[in-house]
Structures are given as structure tokens and as C-alpha cells.
Enzyme design. Structure first.
Site, PDB file in Angstrom:
ATOM      1  CD  GLU A   8       4.205  -0.442   5.981  1.00  0.00           C
ATOM      2  OE1 GLU A   8       4.201  -1.493   6.643  1.00  0.00           O
ATOM      3  OE2 GLU A   8       4.877  -0.298   4.959  1.00  0.00           O
TER       4      GLU A   8
ATOM      5  CE  LYS B 108       7.709  -0.193   7.192  1.00  0.00           C
ATOM      6  NZ  LYS B 108       8.448  -1.421   7.431  1.00  0.00           N
TER       7      LYS B 108
HETATM    8  P1  13P Z   1      10.374  -1.477   2.106  1.00  0.00           P
HETATM    9  O1  13P Z   1      11.332  -0.662   2.923  1.00  0.00           O
HETATM   10  O2  13P Z   1      11.027  -2.435   1.159  1.00  0.00           O
HETATM   11  O3  13P Z   1       9.299  -0.631   1.475  1.00  0.00           O
HETATM   12  O4  13P Z   1       9.626  -2.470   3.100  1.00  0.00           O
HETATM   13  C1  13P Z   1       9.163  -1.994   4.284  1.00  0.00           C
HETATM   14  C2  13P Z   1       7.923  -2.703   4.639  1.00  0.00           C
HETATM   15  O5  13P Z   1       7.837  -3.286   5.690  1.00  0.00           O
HETATM   16  C3  13P Z   1       6.786  -2.655   3.711  1.00  0.00           C
HETATM   17  O6  13P Z   1       5.637  -3.101   4.354  1.00  0.00           O
END
Ligand code: 13P
Length: 338
Positions: free
Chosen positions: A177, A219
């Protein structure tokens, strides 16, 4: 050694009508979310809220995996069943957030770096015995006049790659991510340029660390104008900018892209995902969701900490899960919100 195990996990997580629920808020973040609805962040409140989410009837029709915070992985339902088992019993894959959050990057004002590599192999082995089959590590890139620096992008990409390699060595599927934040007044072109550089750097690092792209999920943020930019964009413009950027940087071997919501409104996160999935060109990866706020915000509001509202909270979560499942298939219509 673990390729069959990881292949199975990826297949389950990328099921064609489903996405991932991010319920891995750290202690500080969940306190902030609870405060917004006047609920104290006690261990019992966190446990019962998350149990309510995970037992929403029919959740597994739309949700393939749930990302948990370390505390939740070790908590039990009111009837004594470990919460990861509550998920697994419904065919939902339990996952775990393993990074230790961000700190300022020394000598680079405005930039941050994610911590948590020290002791990670040992921690991951423990999480696996508690039922975690996938993991998440979040790197944060902020946009300002003088940042992000190239060095910040590189150091965060290296962290993501080292984390992903450690996960795969243990048969755990890493969710990678790299989040470019939507805070600020920058326009969509600037977000596109930064996101492209970030993804290019991340995949270069993953390659150098011999990460098997077939056994990971990405992500990312969507390519969006900053929250304070006067020139906002339509769902179609966002889909086009995002997909151009990803086609240039994300190898076809990556099975799935599960977007974060990052502070978009619930409806915008759904509409933008739908626009990606109705885009003229066919894409090589599954395009789905891994939302935290965009799935949970209405549920939190309906629940408000009262046991009597648990059913209403569950229905609010199920509604967003159902609509995002539709968007993930390109079948969402605004009229479905009614
Ligand atoms: P959000 O969809 O609220 O951005 O959270 C996703 C997430 O896991 C952030 O690390």
C-alpha cells in the site's frame, strides 16, 4: 515453497464480486473515529464494534477478506470464538496490518517514512498461527510545494519491498500500500505525476527484492485532485487518469488492485470504482476495493456505541459493501443509493 498456499489466498481475495474490508485502524485512529460518534475507545468497545461488523449477516457475499489490527487478531467474540475464526468460518480471509506507522523522515521536511521491519519475520510467524493469511503495510506520501522528495519515495518503496519479501517467505500474501494522500490544494495532474513516480519506484524495488508479483495485491490511491483544489474532477476523469497511470506502471502479473478510499465520501469512492470498471479499455488486473472509511463511516454513525443499534450499523455496512460489490463489477447506479 508456499506458492500453492499464496495462490489460494490470492484467488479467494480476488473473487469476482468481492472486495476487502479494512478494519485495521491503529489505537490512535480508532480513538479518533469513535470520538466522532462520542464513543470511548475502550478495549471492550473496540471488540464489540468489530464483532458487530464481522457478523453482519451475509457479509461474505461482498467481502472476501478483512484486515485486522494486532489487538483484534487476539480478541474473541461474545461467545468465546477468536475473531479471525469468526471470519474464516464464513469463508472470509483474515489479514493483519503489520507496519508500525509513520515518522518524519529526518532531513526531508514534509516527508514521512513507515517503520516496522525490525522483528517482522517473528511477528508475522506469530500472526500466522493466529489465522492471518495476508498482511498489509502502508507507506504514506504527502504532496506539498517541496515534497515528496525522490529519497522519500525510494526509502518507502524499499520498505514495502522488504516487507513483501518477508511475507512471501512465510506464505503470507502481502498487500503493498503506497498511499499518495489527497490532502492539499494540488490538481489532478500533480497527483498523477507523483503517483506514477511512486508506483514506478515501488515496482522497481519489488523486482530488486525478488517479490513474486503473482502473489501480492496492490492497494493504491486513486488519481484525484487534492481535497482543497478548486478544480474537482468527475468519476470518468478520475478513472481515466488513474488507469493511464496504472497501465504505465503496474505489471500485468499483479492479480488485483484494491483501492483505498483515503477520505473520499462513501458515494464518491463507489462511483469512482464503478467508473474504473466501466472504462472502455479492458485491464489486466481485477479492480476492486479495500476501503476503511468508505465502508465503515455510515455503520459507525448508525451504531453510535449503543447495543440496540448493532443491527442498524450492520445494515449500513452491508449497504456500502453491496454497492461497492456492484461497482467492482461496473454495475453500480446512483439510483441504488435510495
Ligand atoms: P481508507 O479506505 O479509510 O483510506 O482506509 C484504508 C486503509 O487501510 C488505509 O491504510
Amino acid at each position: 515453497m508456499f506458492s500453492q498456499e499464496m495462490e489460494k489466498t490470492v484467488l479467494e481475495l480476488t473473487a469476482p464480486t468481492k472486495g476487502i474490508l479494512a478494519a485495521d485502524e491503529s489505537a490512535g485512529t480508532i480513538e479518533k473515529r469513535f470520538k466522532s460518534v462520542d464513543v470511548a475507545s475502550t478495549e471492550e468497545n473496540r471488540r464489540s464494534y468489530r464483532e458487530a461488523l464481522f457478523t453482519a449477516p451475509g457479509l461474505s457475499d461482498y467481502i472476501s477478506g478483512v484486515i485486522l489490527f494486532e489487538e483484534t487478531l487476539q480478541q474473541k467474540s461474545a461467545t468465546g470464538v477468536p475473531l479471525p475464526q469468526v471470519l474464516a468460518d464464513q469463508g472470509i480471509v483474515p489479514g493483519i496490518k503489520v507496519d508500525k506507522g509513520t515518522q518524519a523522515l529526518a532531513n526531508f521536511p514534509g516527508d514521512k517514512v513507515t517503520h516496522g521491519l525490525q522483528g517482522l519475520p517473528e511477528r508475522l510467524a506469530g500472526y500466522k498461527t493466529l489465522g492471518a493469511r495476508f498482511a498489509k503495510w502502508r507507506a504514506v506520501i504527502a504532496i506539498g510545494d517541496n515534497f515528496p522528495s525522490t529519497r522519500a519515495i525510494e526509502v518507502n518503496a524499499d520498505g514495502l519491498a522488504r516487507y513483501a519479501a518477508i511475507c512471501q517467505e512465510l506464505g503470507i500474501v502481502p498487500i503493498v500500500e503506497p498511499e499518495v494522500l489527497m490532502d492539499g490544494g494540488h490538481d489532478i495532474a500533480r497527483c498523477a505525476a507523483v503517483t506514477e513516480e511512486v508506483l514506478e519506484t515501488v515496482f522497481h524495488a519489488l523486482h530488486r527484492h525478488r517479490v513474486q508479483l503473482e502473489y501480492m495485491l496492490l492497494k493504491p490511491n486513486m488519481v484525484l485532485p487534492g481535497k482543497d483544489c478548486p478544480q474537482q474532477a468527475s468519476a470518468e476523469e478520475i478513472a481515466a487518469a488513474t488507469l493511464i497511470c496504472f497501465r504505465r506502471t503496474v505489471p500485468a502479473a499483479v492479480p488485483g488492485i484494491n483501492f483505498l478510499s483515503g477520505g473520499q465520501s462513501d458515494q464518491a469512492a463507489t462511483a469512482n470504482l464503478n467508473a474504473m470498471n466501466t472504462y472502455a479499455q479492458q485491464q489486466p488486473w481485477q479492480l476492486s476495493f479495500s476501503y476503511g472509511r468508505a465502508l465503515q463511516a455510515p455503520a459507525l454513525k448508525a451504531w453510535h456505541g449503543a447495543a440496540a443499534n448493532i443491527g442498524a450499523g450492520q445494515q449500513a455496512l452491508l449497504k456500502r459493501a453491496r454497492l461497492n460489490s456492484a461497482a467492482r463489477q461496473g454495475k453500480y447506479l446512483v439510483s441504488m443509493e435510495a
